[in-house]
Design an enzyme around this catalytic site. Structure first.
Site, PDB file in Angstrom:
ATOM      1  CB  SER A  27       9.669   7.830  -4.435  1.00  0.00           C
ATOM      2  OG  SER A  27       9.658   6.606  -5.162  1.00  0.00           O
ATOM      3  N   GLY A  55       2.864   5.557  -0.783  1.00  0.00           N
ATOM      4  CA  GLY A  55       2.783   4.101  -0.829  1.00  0.00           C
ATOM      5  C   GLY A  55       3.704   3.490   0.219  1.00  0.00           C
ATOM      6  N   GLY A  56       4.892   3.080  -0.229  1.00  0.00           N
ATOM      7  CA  GLY A  56       5.820   2.336   0.625  1.00  0.00           C
ATOM      8  C   GLY A  56       6.054   2.942   2.001  1.00  0.00           C
ATOM      9  CG  ASN A  61      -2.258   3.351  -2.379  1.00  0.00           C
ATOM     10  OD1 ASN A  61      -2.883   2.351  -2.026  1.00  0.00           O
ATOM     11  ND2 ASN A  61      -1.860   3.550  -3.636  1.00  0.00           N
ATOM     12  CD1 TRP A  62      -1.262   1.802   4.168  1.00  0.00           C
ATOM     13  CD2 TRP A  62      -2.499   0.237   5.173  1.00  0.00           C
ATOM     14  NE1 TRP A  62      -1.410   2.157   5.476  1.00  0.00           N
ATOM     15  CE2 TRP A  62      -2.167   1.220   6.112  1.00  0.00           C
ATOM     16  CE3 TRP A  62      -3.287  -0.844   5.581  1.00  0.00           C
ATOM     17  CZ2 TRP A  62      -2.583   1.152   7.443  1.00  0.00           C
ATOM     18  CZ3 TRP A  62      -3.707  -0.917   6.899  1.00  0.00           C
ATOM     19  CH2 TRP A  62      -3.353   0.069   7.821  1.00  0.00           C
ATOM     20  CE  LYS A  63       1.298   1.850  -4.215  1.00  0.00           C
ATOM     21  NZ  LYS A  63       2.341   2.060  -5.198  1.00  0.00           N
ATOM     22  CD  GLU A  99       0.152   8.469  -6.815  1.00  0.00           C
ATOM     23  OE1 GLU A  99       0.636   8.400  -5.699  1.00  0.00           O
ATOM     24  OE2 GLU A  99      -0.474   7.537  -7.344  1.00  0.00           O
ATOM     25  CG  HIS A 103      -2.679   3.948  -7.945  1.00  0.00           C
ATOM     26  ND1 HIS A 103      -1.725   3.105  -8.447  1.00  0.00           N
ATOM     27  CD2 HIS A 103      -2.081   4.684  -6.981  1.00  0.00           C
ATOM     28  CE1 HIS A 103      -0.581   3.320  -7.799  1.00  0.00           C
ATOM     29  NE2 HIS A 103      -0.771   4.274  -6.899  1.00  0.00           N
ATOM     30  N   GLY A 152       7.192   3.919  -6.451  1.00  0.00           N
ATOM     31  CA  GLY A 152       7.861   2.706  -5.985  1.00  0.00           C
ATOM     32  C   GLY A 152       9.295   2.561  -6.468  1.00  0.00           C
ATOM     33  CD  GLU A 172       0.668   0.392  -7.973  1.00  0.00           C
ATOM     34  OE1 GLU A 172      -0.153   0.087  -7.092  1.00  0.00           O
ATOM     35  OE2 GLU A 172       1.748   0.969  -7.732  1.00  0.00           O
TER      36      GLU A 172
END
Ligand code: PGA
Length: 253
Positions: free
Chosen positions: A215, A236-237, A9-11, A169, A97, A175, A99
């Site tokens: 994470s 993500g990251g 998930n590149w956001k 999640e 998600h 993150g 966010e």
């Protein structure tokens, strides 16, 4: 058996130039991967270019959106309709998600509309659920996750296990560099499968993939993926660099 779904998930990272370079690199890196599914979910502005690249190539990489608006088309400035994602070669869409829930205040009933719209247009929803830290500390994690799943899936018809993915999640792990322990994650995944059994019966519940997210990194993916009810990762990251995402896709459990 459930084929692991390893998703990035590149956001809000990478414009089209960087996205194209990344896909070229990842295609080479995972060309020999057979027993797992590889998915990237880039920003909307990248999806058309990546969809074209994937249509022409042999790579097993699949494409997903990070959101959708639950209408076929219309006066919804700034939004993206499910058929648009289909046309751009998307198979999946991330919905609910944390966010979206927390920054954009989406609630279960709006997420439910989106899940229905995804199914209507033959996109596979990745329904994200997870508790906040105060909710976990108060012993409410299972109840919160249960409400999010039941709310997000209200009146959603699922006829086979490959029509739905759940991503657990925990909000406090996204993150932050803090991951749920493999045992805690496994316990929640087993709980989620019980809810799915209640909603759709054992046959479907046993086949639905439940991803862990929050994470996930090259150094912790192996122990997470070794858990019996963890069927993939939503990353993500660590999905933003080919090398680290490749290591995650190639987990050893
Ligand atoms: P993270 O994000 O891997 O950077 O924690 C996961 C997610 O939000 O899907």
């Amino acid at each position: 058996m459930r084929t692991p779904l390893m998703a990035g998930n590149w956001k809000m990272h990478k414009g089209p130039g960087e996205a194209i370079n990344f896909l070229n690199g990842l295609s080479d890196a995972v060309a020999d991967v057979e027993d797992r599914e590889v998915l990237i979910c880039p920003p909307f502005v990248d999806i058309y270019a990546l969809g074209r690249m994937l249509r022409k190539s042999e790579t097993p990489i699949k494409l997903g959106g990070q959101n959708l608006y639950p209408a076929e088309e219309g006066a919804y400035t700034g939004e993206t309709a499910p058929p648009m994602l289909k046309e751009c070669n998307c198979d999946y869409v991330i919905l609910g998600h944390s966010e979206r829930r927390h920054v954009f205040e989406e609630d279960d009933s709006f997420i439910n509309e989106k899940v229905k719209a995804a199914r209507q247009y033959d996109l596979i929803p990745i329904l994200c659920v997870g508790e906040t830290e105060p909710q976990r500390d108060a012993g409410q994690a299972e109840e919160v996750v249960s409400d999010q799943i039941r709310g997000g899936l209200t009146d959603v018809e699922i006829n086979s296990a490959d029509e739905l993915v759940i991503a657990y999640e925990p909000v406090w792990a996204i993150g932050t560099g803090r991951t749920a322990t493999p045992d805690d994650a496994q316990a929640m995944h087993a709980h989620i499968r019980t809810i799915l059994t209640d909603l759709y019966g054992e046959g479907i519940a046993n086949g639905v993939r439940i991803q862990y997210g929050g994470s996930v990194k090259p150094h912790n993916v192996d122990e997470l993926m070794a858990q019996p009810d963890i069927d993939g990762a939503l990353v993500g990251g660590a999905s933003l660099e080919v090398g680290s995402f490749e290591r995650i896709v190639k987990f050893e459990a």
